[in-house]
Design a protein around this motif. Structure first.
Motif, PDB file in Angstrom:
ATOM      1  N   ILE A 105       0.836  -1.203   0.000  1.00  0.00           N
ATOM      2  CA  ILE A 105       0.000   0.000   0.000  1.00  0.00           C
ATOM      3  C   ILE A 105       0.871   1.253   0.000  1.00  0.00           C
ATOM      4  O   ILE A 105       0.629   2.197  -0.765  1.00  0.00           O
ATOM      5  N   ILE A 106       1.891   1.283   0.842  1.00  0.00           N
ATOM      6  CA  ILE A 106       2.772   2.461   0.926  1.00  0.00           C
ATOM      7  C   ILE A 106       3.495   2.679  -0.401  1.00  0.00           C
ATOM      8  O   ILE A 106       3.566   3.813  -0.900  1.00  0.00           O
ATOM      9  N   ASN A 107       4.010   1.615  -0.989  1.00  0.00           N
ATOM     10  CA  ASN A 107       4.705   1.752  -2.273  1.00  0.00           C
ATOM     11  C   ASN A 107       3.767   2.245  -3.365  1.00  0.00           C
ATOM     12  O   ASN A 107       4.156   3.060  -4.209  1.00  0.00           O
ATOM     13  N   ARG A 108       2.540   1.752  -3.357  1.00  0.00           N
ATOM     14  CA  ARG A 108       1.555   2.186  -4.353  1.00  0.00           C
ATOM     15  C   ARG A 108       1.242   3.671  -4.201  1.00  0.00           C
ATOM     16  O   ARG A 108       1.167   4.413  -5.182  1.00  0.00           O
ATOM     17  N   MET A 109       1.092   4.121  -2.962  1.00  0.00           N
ATOM     18  CA  MET A 109       0.815   5.542  -2.729  1.00  0.00           C
ATOM     19  C   MET A 109       1.996   6.403  -3.164  1.00  0.00           C
ATOM     20  O   MET A 109       1.810   7.453  -3.798  1.00  0.00           O
ATOM     21  N   LYS A 110       3.200   5.981  -2.839  1.00  0.00           N
ATOM     22  CA  LYS A 110       4.385   6.750  -3.227  1.00  0.00           C
ATOM     23  C   LYS A 110       4.527   6.823  -4.741  1.00  0.00           C
ATOM     24  O   LYS A 110       4.910   7.862  -5.280  1.00  0.00           O
ATOM     25  N   SER A 111       4.221   5.736  -5.437  1.00  0.00           N
ATOM     26  CA  SER A 111       4.339   5.766  -6.898  1.00  0.00           C
ATOM     27  C   SER A 111       3.276   6.670  -7.516  1.00  0.00           C
ATOM     28  O   SER A 111       3.544   7.372  -8.493  1.00  0.00           O
ATOM     29  N   THR A 112       2.075   6.681  -6.949  1.00  0.00           N
ATOM     30  CA  THR A 112       1.030   7.582  -7.438  1.00  0.00           C
ATOM     31  C   THR A 112       1.459   9.032  -7.282  1.00  0.00           C
ATOM     32  O   THR A 112       1.290   9.848  -8.197  1.00  0.00           O
ATOM     33  N   LEU A 113       2.024   9.346  -6.129  1.00  0.00           N
ATOM     34  CA  LEU A 113       2.477  10.722  -5.888  1.00  0.00           C
ATOM     35  C   LEU A 113       3.700  11.070  -6.737  1.00  0.00           C
ATOM     36  O   LEU A 113       3.838  12.210  -7.190  1.00  0.00           O
ATOM     37  N   ALA A 114       4.579  10.111  -6.967  1.00  0.00           N
ATOM     38  CA  ALA A 114       5.772  10.368  -7.784  1.00  0.00           C
ATOM     39  C   ALA A 114       5.384  10.716  -9.217  1.00  0.00           C
ATOM     40  O   ALA A 114       6.041  11.550  -9.853  1.00  0.00           O
ATOM     41  N   ARG A 115       4.324  10.105  -9.727  1.00  0.00           N
ATOM     42  CA  ARG A 115       3.865  10.440 -11.083  1.00  0.00           C
ATOM     43  C   ARG A 115       3.416  11.890 -11.186  1.00  0.00           C
ATOM     44  O   ARG A 115       3.443  12.479 -12.267  1.00  0.00           O
ATOM     45  N   LEU A 116       3.014  12.468 -10.053  1.00  0.00           N
ATOM     46  CA  LEU A 116       2.602  13.867 -10.031  1.00  0.00           C
ATOM     47  C   LEU A 116       3.745  14.801  -9.640  1.00  0.00           C
ATOM     48  O   LEU A 116       3.562  16.009  -9.535  1.00  0.00           O
ATOM     49  N   ASN A 120       8.231  14.100  -1.438  1.00  0.00           N
ATOM     50  CA  ASN A 120       8.575  14.286  -0.029  1.00  0.00           C
ATOM     51  C   ASN A 120       7.435  13.929   0.918  1.00  0.00           C
ATOM     52  O   ASN A 120       7.472  14.297   2.077  1.00  0.00           O
ATOM     53  N   PHE A 121       6.430  13.199   0.467  1.00  0.00           N
ATOM     54  CA  PHE A 121       5.311  12.794   1.315  1.00  0.00           C
ATOM     55  C   PHE A 121       5.554  11.382   1.833  1.00  0.00           C
ATOM     56  O   PHE A 121       5.892  10.488   1.074  1.00  0.00           O
ATOM     57  N   ARG A 122       5.393  11.197   3.129  1.00  0.00           N
ATOM     58  CA  ARG A 122       5.613   9.877   3.738  1.00  0.00           C
ATOM     59  C   ARG A 122       4.283   9.326   4.265  1.00  0.00           C
ATOM     60  O   ARG A 122       3.829   9.725   5.333  1.00  0.00           O
ATOM     61  N   PRO A 123       3.661   8.408   3.528  1.00  0.00           N
ATOM     62  CA  PRO A 123       2.349   7.889   3.930  1.00  0.00           C
ATOM     63  C   PRO A 123       2.364   7.065   5.204  1.00  0.00           C
ATOM     64  O   PRO A 123       1.314   6.826   5.789  1.00  0.00           O
ATOM     65  N   ASN A 124       3.515   6.638   5.675  1.00  0.00           N
ATOM     66  CA  ASN A 124       3.567   5.807   6.874  1.00  0.00           C
ATOM     67  C   ASN A 124       3.558   6.621   8.168  1.00  0.00           C
ATOM     68  O   ASN A 124       3.486   6.049   9.245  1.00  0.00           O
ATOM     69  N   LEU A 125       3.601   7.942   8.087  1.00  0.00           N
ATOM     70  CA  LEU A 125       3.558   8.765   9.296  1.00  0.00           C
ATOM     71  C   LEU A 125       2.136   8.853   9.836  1.00  0.00           C
ATOM     72  O   LEU A 125       1.159   8.748   9.091  1.00  0.00           O
ATOM     73  N   ARG A 126       2.012   9.062  11.141  1.00  0.00           N
ATOM     74  CA  ARG A 126       0.710   9.118  11.793  1.00  0.00           C
ATOM     75  C   ARG A 126      -0.177  10.247  11.261  1.00  0.00           C
ATOM     76  O   ARG A 126      -1.375  10.084  11.124  1.00  0.00           O
ATOM     77  N   LYS A 127       0.408  11.390  10.985  1.00  0.00           N
ATOM     78  CA  LYS A 127      -0.377  12.554  10.546  1.00  0.00           C
ATOM     79  C   LYS A 127      -0.533  12.632   9.026  1.00  0.00           C
ATOM     80  O   LYS A 127      -1.022  13.625   8.508  1.00  0.00           O
ATOM     81  N   PRO A 140      -2.663  11.216   6.902  1.00  0.00           N
ATOM     82  CA  PRO A 140      -4.010  11.473   6.370  1.00  0.00           C
ATOM     83  C   PRO A 140      -4.408  12.947   6.471  1.00  0.00           C
ATOM     84  O   PRO A 140      -5.077  13.482   5.571  1.00  0.00           O
ATOM     85  N   GLU A 141      -3.975  13.610   7.532  1.00  0.00           N
ATOM     86  CA  GLU A 141      -4.302  15.031   7.697  1.00  0.00           C
ATOM     87  C   GLU A 141      -3.539  15.891   6.683  1.00  0.00           C
ATOM     88  O   GLU A 141      -4.060  16.902   6.206  1.00  0.00           O
ATOM     89  N   ARG A 142      -2.320  15.514   6.366  1.00  0.00           N
ATOM     90  CA  ARG A 142      -1.488  16.300   5.452  1.00  0.00           C
ATOM     91  C   ARG A 142      -1.821  16.038   3.982  1.00  0.00           C
ATOM     92  O   ARG A 142      -1.363  16.771   3.109  1.00  0.00           O
ATOM     93  N   GLN A 161      -6.989   8.605  -0.447  1.00  0.00           N
ATOM     94  CA  GLN A 161      -7.736   8.528   0.805  1.00  0.00           C
ATOM     95  C   GLN A 161      -8.197   7.093   1.088  1.00  0.00           C
ATOM     96  O   GLN A 161      -8.158   6.634   2.233  1.00  0.00           O
ATOM     97  N   ARG A 162      -8.614   6.377   0.045  1.00  0.00           N
ATOM     98  CA  ARG A 162      -8.985   4.966   0.226  1.00  0.00           C
ATOM     99  C   ARG A 162      -7.779   4.145   0.651  1.00  0.00           C
ATOM    100  O   ARG A 162      -7.885   3.271   1.519  1.00  0.00           O
ATOM    101  N   ASP A 163      -6.621   4.423   0.046  1.00  0.00           N
ATOM    102  CA  ASP A 163      -5.404   3.710   0.424  1.00  0.00           C
ATOM    103  C   ASP A 163      -5.011   4.012   1.871  1.00  0.00           C
ATOM    104  O   ASP A 163      -4.539   3.132   2.586  1.00  0.00           O
ATOM    105  N   MET A 164      -5.200   5.246   2.300  1.00  0.00           N
ATOM    106  CA  MET A 164      -4.914   5.613   3.691  1.00  0.00           C
ATOM    107  C   MET A 164      -5.816   4.832   4.641  1.00  0.00           C
ATOM    108  O   MET A 164      -5.371   4.368   5.697  1.00  0.00           O
ATOM    109  N   ALA A 165      -7.085   4.692   4.277  1.00  0.00           N
ATOM    110  CA  ALA A 165      -8.019   3.924   5.115  1.00  0.00           C
ATOM    111  C   ALA A 165      -7.593   2.454   5.174  1.00  0.00           C
ATOM    112  O   ALA A 165      -7.627   1.833   6.248  1.00  0.00           O
ATOM    113  N   ARG A 166      -7.182   1.891   4.036  1.00  0.00           N
ATOM    114  CA  ARG A 166      -6.687   0.503   4.010  1.00  0.00           C
ATOM    115  C   ARG A 166      -5.446   0.349   4.881  1.00  0.00           C
ATOM    116  O   ARG A 166      -5.299  -0.622   5.611  1.00  0.00           O
TER     117      ARG A 166
END
Length: 122
Positions: A29-40, A44-51, A53-55, A76-81
């Motif tokens: 899940i984390i790798n998928r989120m990072k690759s989605t963001l890298a395409r954009l 510098n976004f770290r999906p594994n941090l506690r905050k 979803p807020e950021r 957001q769905r990936d964050m929930a997963r």
């Protein structure tokens, strides 16, 4: 020739195997989120941090544009997963550390000890 494990021993190994599956799912899940963001262009976004979803709502592309609506919904769905996998993994970690009923004496079984040795090495 290898000995066939008993049903109790196989059942005792189940929590450890499930934990391994959940750790793999978290990484996926984390790798998928990072690759989605890298395409954009966001690196510098770290999906594994506690905050995280807020950021997520404050993210902007390098051009200063907000994330597309469908991409934001997917993230957001990936964050929930990810949150669900984290919760399940914590529950399974408690089960792995619990005494093994298959051992009879309340001591950890071979599967638990092997899992602990594996975690220390890696």
């Amino acid at each position: 020739m290898a000995a066939i494990p008993t049903l109790e021993l196989e059942d005792a190994r189940r929590p450890s195997r499930e934990r391994e599956t959940l750790v793999g799912e978290r990484t996926r899940i984390i790798n998928r989120m990072k690759s989605t963001l890298a395409r954009l262009g966001i690196r510098n976004f770290r999906p594994n941090l506690r905050k995280a979803p807020e950021r997520l709502g404050a993210l902007r592309t390098p051009e200063g544009v907000a994330l597309p609506a469908n991409t934001m919904a997917e993230l957001q769905r990936d964050m929930a997963r990810l949150q669900l996998v984290r919760t399940d993994r914590r529950d399974r970690a408690d089960a792995v550390d619990a005494p093994c009923p298959a051992a009879g004496g309340g001591t950890p079984c071979d599967a638990h000890l092997a899992g602990a040795r594996h975690r220390r090495r890696h």
